[in-house]
Design an enzyme around this catalytic site. Structure first.
Site, short mmCIF file in Angstrom:
data_model
loop_
_atom_site.label_atom_id
_atom_site.label_comp_id
_atom_site.label_asym_id
_atom_site.label_seq_id
_atom_site.Cartn_x
_atom_site.Cartn_y
_atom_site.Cartn_z
N ASP A 20 0.85 -1.20 0.00
CA ASP A 20 0.00 0.00 0.00
C ASP A 20 0.88 1.24 0.00
O ASP A 20 1.55 1.54 0.99
CB ASP A 20 -0.90 -0.04 1.25
N ASP A 97 -6.61 -11.03 -14.49
CA ASP A 97 -7.68 -11.97 -14.21
C ASP A 97 -8.85 -11.66 -15.14
O ASP A 97 -9.26 -10.50 -15.26
CB ASP A 97 -8.12 -11.81 -12.75
N ASP A 197 -10.92 -16.99 -14.74
CA ASP A 197 -11.65 -17.42 -13.54
C ASP A 197 -12.74 -18.44 -13.89
O ASP A 197 -13.51 -18.24 -14.84
CB ASP A 197 -12.29 -16.17 -12.93
N GLU A 250 -8.66 -21.31 -14.77
CA GLU A 250 -8.97 -21.89 -13.46
C GLU A 250 -10.14 -22.83 -13.70
O GLU A 250 -11.25 -22.39 -13.99
CB GLU A 250 -9.34 -20.83 -12.44
N HIS A 319 -4.73 -17.24 -3.96
CA HIS A 319 -5.50 -16.39 -3.03
C HIS A 319 -6.73 -17.10 -2.47
O HIS A 319 -7.45 -16.50 -1.65
CB HIS A 319 -5.93 -15.13 -3.77
N ASP A 320 -7.02 -18.31 -2.90
CA ASP A 320 -8.17 -19.06 -2.39
C ASP A 320 -7.74 -20.17 -1.43
O ASP A 320 -8.60 -20.86 -0.86
CB ASP A 320 -8.94 -19.74 -3.53
#
Ligand code: ISL
Ligand code: CA
Length: 535
Positions: A20, A97, A197, A250, A319-320
């Site tokens: 950030d 993505d 995705d 994915e 990330h999952d």
């Protein structure tokens, strides 16, 4: 010559949690820009960025309200152009993505579809209810009915994920045209491809009731259907084949046979896929029922895909998924087990994907209560299992072990406040172990997990046999996997011990790289030791 996407290691960034730069607690493009040199030093050649498009963030950007812009939290389109150019100048390509199974319910298309406005009326999957109940018995990926009533339209819409993620209607050619447009929009800006995705569920063959299953009732009507193959072929023919780019799909609940169909060359569909079988090594039933991790289950799944799919992806995190070292490694051997897992990812055959923080050995988060958890999936499942009267302790354990937020805590850059991720209050809590596990500390420690990843990636980048060699299983026991990679007379053998005990192995040769820094194998692997040996 190998195409560049087989030649390079991919690094996944979850932008909200990476770095950030302006102190609002959310990672951003300026933050990514500030870390490009470090990524170059790590040796990765492709970045996959999780969604950065405008989104109401019901599912952290996987609910998109505008495909052709950047969310102000992350920056502007100009910032994105700068990121693409800056990455290029360091010989790093960027893939984005592509989330096209569904949009956000805040997308203008959906608002117009709710009003029945043309041409958007049939952009989504609308049906009348049956006697005041949803049109069929399907259940979604995040639990509960896959249908939601819309008052304005007076109909139900299908959402296989959160309520705020209505599924697009791929029987409507106008939807496919929109998708082609947005793909070209980004490819023309210089991105090098897409991570697609849930791409094998686009086309729903019928909306009949599904066979009642413990989870995902109805899935036989949409998993890898002929209609989806047709759409992928069309996107390849009309868009992707015209660019120097690649796609990684994915793909949920695929077998090697289906993966091979989805990645065939003629007619082209996807370049490679993510399969999930090895993610079940410590759980079952869409992950929510934990079981004891057995290395052999992990090995068996990895080997099966190595043997049956000519070119696959290799990964242990995204990330999952909870952190691999917390699942497949050992808290008593944090650094050794993280390195042993790294050897698997970077020496198996296929395109290797490393997820941010994996290269530091980042671990699962000791969440205190549901108030610390942000993920919509975790909240849905926690509420659903309460309605099913599962004991609270069991439900909480499910969240601790399996919440996707384990992967989404801020990247641990240094020992200063908020692990150097942000000068403000991070959108999700920082793992308290950042004093021990952080980039700056590992950067100056030649024995660190980060330095080991760097060595391993450098070895792979320079090694044709690791990049393109064939795979052959040499032996597999309860906790030791041994395999061989071979190309034109050159052979490397790899041995990985995922246990707390020393193990005897019948393997000799000069050690090219070892997690324990040894030069010769003497017939024994130490706990969590992995070795690459020249034959
Ligand atoms: O994460 C999962 C289990 O916890 C998977 O079932 C996951 O939902 C599935 O693999 C699809 O994931 C992708 O699409 C989702 C999004 O929430 C995920 O982050 C994304 O990776 C919906 O867009
Ligand atoms: Ca920010």
């Amino acid at each position: 010559m190998l195409p560049w996407w087989k030649d390079r290691v991919v690094y996944q960034i979850y932008p909200r949690s990476f770095c950030d730069a302006n102190g609002d607690g959310i990672g951003d493009i300026a933050g990514i820009l500030s870390k490009l040199d470090v990524l170059r030093e790590l040796g990765v050649g492709i970045l996959w960025l999780s969604p950065m498009y405008p989104s109401p963030n019901e599912d952290n950007g996987y609910d998109i309200s505008n495909y052709c812009d950047i969310h102000p939290d992350f920056g502007t389109l100009a910032d994105m152009d700068a990121l693409i150019a800056e990455a290029r100048s360091r010989d790093i390509r960027i893939i984005m993505d592509l989330v096209i199974n569904h949009t956000s319910s805040q997308h203008p298309w959906f608002a117009k579809s709710c009003r029945g406005e043309e041409p958007y009326r049939d952009y989504y999957i609308w049906r009348d209810g049956k006697n005041g109940r949803p049109p069929n018995n399907w259940t979604g990926f995040f639990g509960g009915s896959a249908w939601e009533w819309n008052e304005q339209r007076g109909q139900y819409y299908l959402h296989l994920f959160a309520k705020g993620q209505p599924d697009l209607n791929y029987d409507n050619p106008a939807v496919i045209d929109e998708v082609k447009k947005l793909m070209r929009f980004w490819l023309d800006r210089g991105i090098a491809g897409f991570r697609c995705d849930v791409i094998n569920i686009l086309h729903k063959t019928s909306l009949k009731n599904g066979f009642p299953l413990p989870a995902l009732t109805g899935s036989e009507h949409y998993l890898s259907q002929p209609g989806t193959h047709r759409i992928l072929q069309e996107l390849y023919r009309d868009v992707l084949s015209q660019y120097d780019c690649f796609t990684v799909g994915e793909t949920v609940l695929v077998t090697p046979r289906i993966a091979n169909e989805l990645t065939r060359q003629d007619p082209g569909e996807l370049t490679m896929v993510f399969s999930f079988e090895h993610m079940d090594a410590d759980c079952f039933l869409l992950k929510w029922f934990p079981r004891k991790f057995r290395p052999k289950r992990l090995f068996r799944a990895l080997v099966k895909w190595q043997e049956q799919v000519p070119w696959n992806t290799v990964y242990l995190e995204n990330h999952d998924q909870p952190r691999s070292v917390s699942r497949f490694g050992d808290p008593a051997y944090p650094s050794e087990s993280a390195k042993a897992l790294a050897v698997l990812v970077l020496t198996l055959r296929g395109t290797a994907f490393v997820f941010e923080g994996e290269e530091l050995g980042m671990t699962n988060m000791p969440f205190g209560s549901m108030d610390d958890v942000r993920d919509v999936e975790s909240h849905n499942v926690y509420a659903l299992t309460e309605r099913l009267h599962l004991p609270k302790k069991y439900r909480w354990n499910m969240i601790l072990k399996k919440s996707r937020d384990n992967a989404r805590t801020p990247m641990q850059w240094n020992d200063s406040s908020n692990a150097g991720f942000s000068a403000g209050e991070p959108w999700i809590g920082v793992n308290p172990n950042y004093h021990e596990i952080n980039f700056e500390k590992e950067y100056v420690d030649p024995q660190s997990v980060w330095r080991f990843y760097q060595k391993l990636i450098a070895l792979r980048n320079a090694s044709d046999v690791l990049k393109q060699g064939s795979f052959r299983l040499l032996s597999m026991t309860g906790s030791v996997l041994v395999y061989e990679r071979a190309l034109e007379g050159e052979t490397l053998a790899v041995a990985v011990n995922l246990s707390r005990r020393s193990r005897r192995i019948a393997l000799t040769g000069d050690v090219v790289l070892s997690t324990h820094g040894r030069c010769a194998l003497d017939g024994t692997l130490l706990p969590y030791e992995a070795c690459i040996v020249r034959r």
